[in-house]
Design a protein around this motif. Sequence first.
Motif, PDB file in Angstrom:
ATOM      1  N   LEU A  50      -1.942  19.122  -2.856  1.00 55.38           N
ATOM      2  CA  LEU A  50      -1.443  18.636  -4.474  1.00 55.38           C
ATOM      3  C   LEU A  50      -3.336  19.224  -4.652  1.00 55.38           C
ATOM      4  O   LEU A  50      -2.763  19.672  -6.260  1.00 55.38           O
ATOM      5  N   VAL A  51      -4.055  18.396  -4.893  1.00 53.69           N
ATOM      6  CA  VAL A  51      -5.335  19.019  -5.375  1.00 53.69           C
ATOM      7  C   VAL A  51      -6.116  20.096  -4.529  1.00 53.69           C
ATOM      8  O   VAL A  51      -6.258  21.298  -5.590  1.00 53.69           O
ATOM      9  N   ALA A  52      -5.001  21.094  -3.425  1.00 54.32           N
ATOM     10  CA  ALA A  52      -5.537  22.653  -3.336  1.00 54.32           C
ATOM     11  C   ALA A  52      -5.014  22.983  -5.129  1.00 54.32           C
ATOM     12  O   ALA A  52      -5.119  24.499  -5.278  1.00 54.32           O
ATOM     13  N   ALA A  53      -3.615  22.424  -5.085  1.00 53.15           N
ATOM     14  CA  ALA A  53      -2.792  23.505  -5.869  1.00 53.15           C
ATOM     15  C   ALA A  53      -3.102  23.449  -7.295  1.00 53.15           C
ATOM     16  O   ALA A  53      -3.030  24.306  -7.799  1.00 53.15           O
ATOM     17  N   ALA A  54      -3.606  21.957  -7.585  1.00 50.15           N
ATOM     18  CA  ALA A  54      -4.061  21.858  -8.781  1.00 50.15           C
ATOM     19  C   ALA A  54      -5.804  22.494  -9.199  1.00 50.15           C
ATOM     20  O   ALA A  54      -6.026  23.186 -10.595  1.00 50.15           O
TER      21      ALA A  54
END
Length: 417
Positions: A50-54
Amino acid sequence: MGANVIQQRRIGLYALLTADVFSAFGSRFSVVAIPWLVLISTGSPAKMGLVAAAEMIPYLMTSVLAAPIADRFGMRRTSIACDLSSAATMALVAAMPSFGFWQLCLLIAVSGGMRGVGDRVKHVLLRPVTAESGIPMIRVTSAYEAMNRTAGLIGAPLAGILVATLGARHTIWLDAGTFAIAALLVWALVRPKPEEVEVAPVKEPYFQALRGGFAFLRTDKLLLGMISTLFLINFFQQAASTVLLPLWVQDVFGSPTRLGIILGVFAAGSLAGNVVFTIFATKLPQMLSFFIGAAIGGAPRILVLGLSDSLIVVLLVTFFAGFGMASVNPIVGAVLYERIPVELQTRVFGVVAAVAVSGIPIGSALAGVAAAGIGLRPTILIGSLVLLTLTLIPLLRYRRSSEPSVKEPLPTTGDPA
């Protein structure tokens, strides 16, 4: 023209390239340090994703949607502001261990969005500072590509070492510092002539300006063809690097060490190709080099996985694929600068980057589905043969009579570097 005068005219170019390298190193640091920070803080692999997608989603969105705003604000000021914003958000991440996960995602999203705009405007600034330097644009774009590949090759392993020795938060502090240095370099040394950066103030409404980038790209069949090729290469190569190659290595060797070796050999081939192409770029027909590079650099490194289990054979083919691929991005960059009017470059560059990069997440997802459905080897063979066909068609249709329109992207003065 004296040597001192020539060097003075090239300071801005050298500073801009150096700033971009610092920014690239910072991006690699964050790619390693932030997911690791999330993992040790939460223990959740899902939150790492999720943090990579963010970071990536705002990066792609602002590359396109913020381009008209950057036109109004000015290229140089936008570059400085974006790098300072990235530095500030990374410093907040490093300094505030009490941040919750969603607050962290918000900061990362801000940083990714700023990077999307900052990368685009640096590309636009490259044209006027190159024109002042007297160096052929094709050599500059080739050197630019080599420097970014070097940053990618060194940055991620270096980040791993830093995280292991200093810790994730100290590495993120260094990440913030790289963006601050990039902003300082542009502020102090990158000062192209104002009339070469902004031919006229942009007064058109936001959505009209945004549509202008898409409208221009639709009218240029050559650029559409080149960007479509980049989309296909990114689509299939990301599928290979993140899904097919790891599965092949696991199936054949059962050890992840070969995966790192193969990826490193491709990067080494790309660097070697960039060096050679930078030297001979002005003597080579650009479009023919682009088509050959796409054909060599795309399908063979995937196809060999379906035809051989020999590590030596795979490494040889992978090295030459990287060598061939080295000509693709520099030529695209040079043609973009030559064919796109200065006042439209920010928006069109953003559209081009978004389209080319959009193949990356799609390729990984579909490769995983295909490998699970029809098997690894059939997926490798079918995918590589499709890519080979799609990259050979324009090469076979190539006509030298079309070359003069894009042969020399920019007039140059002075002696080449």
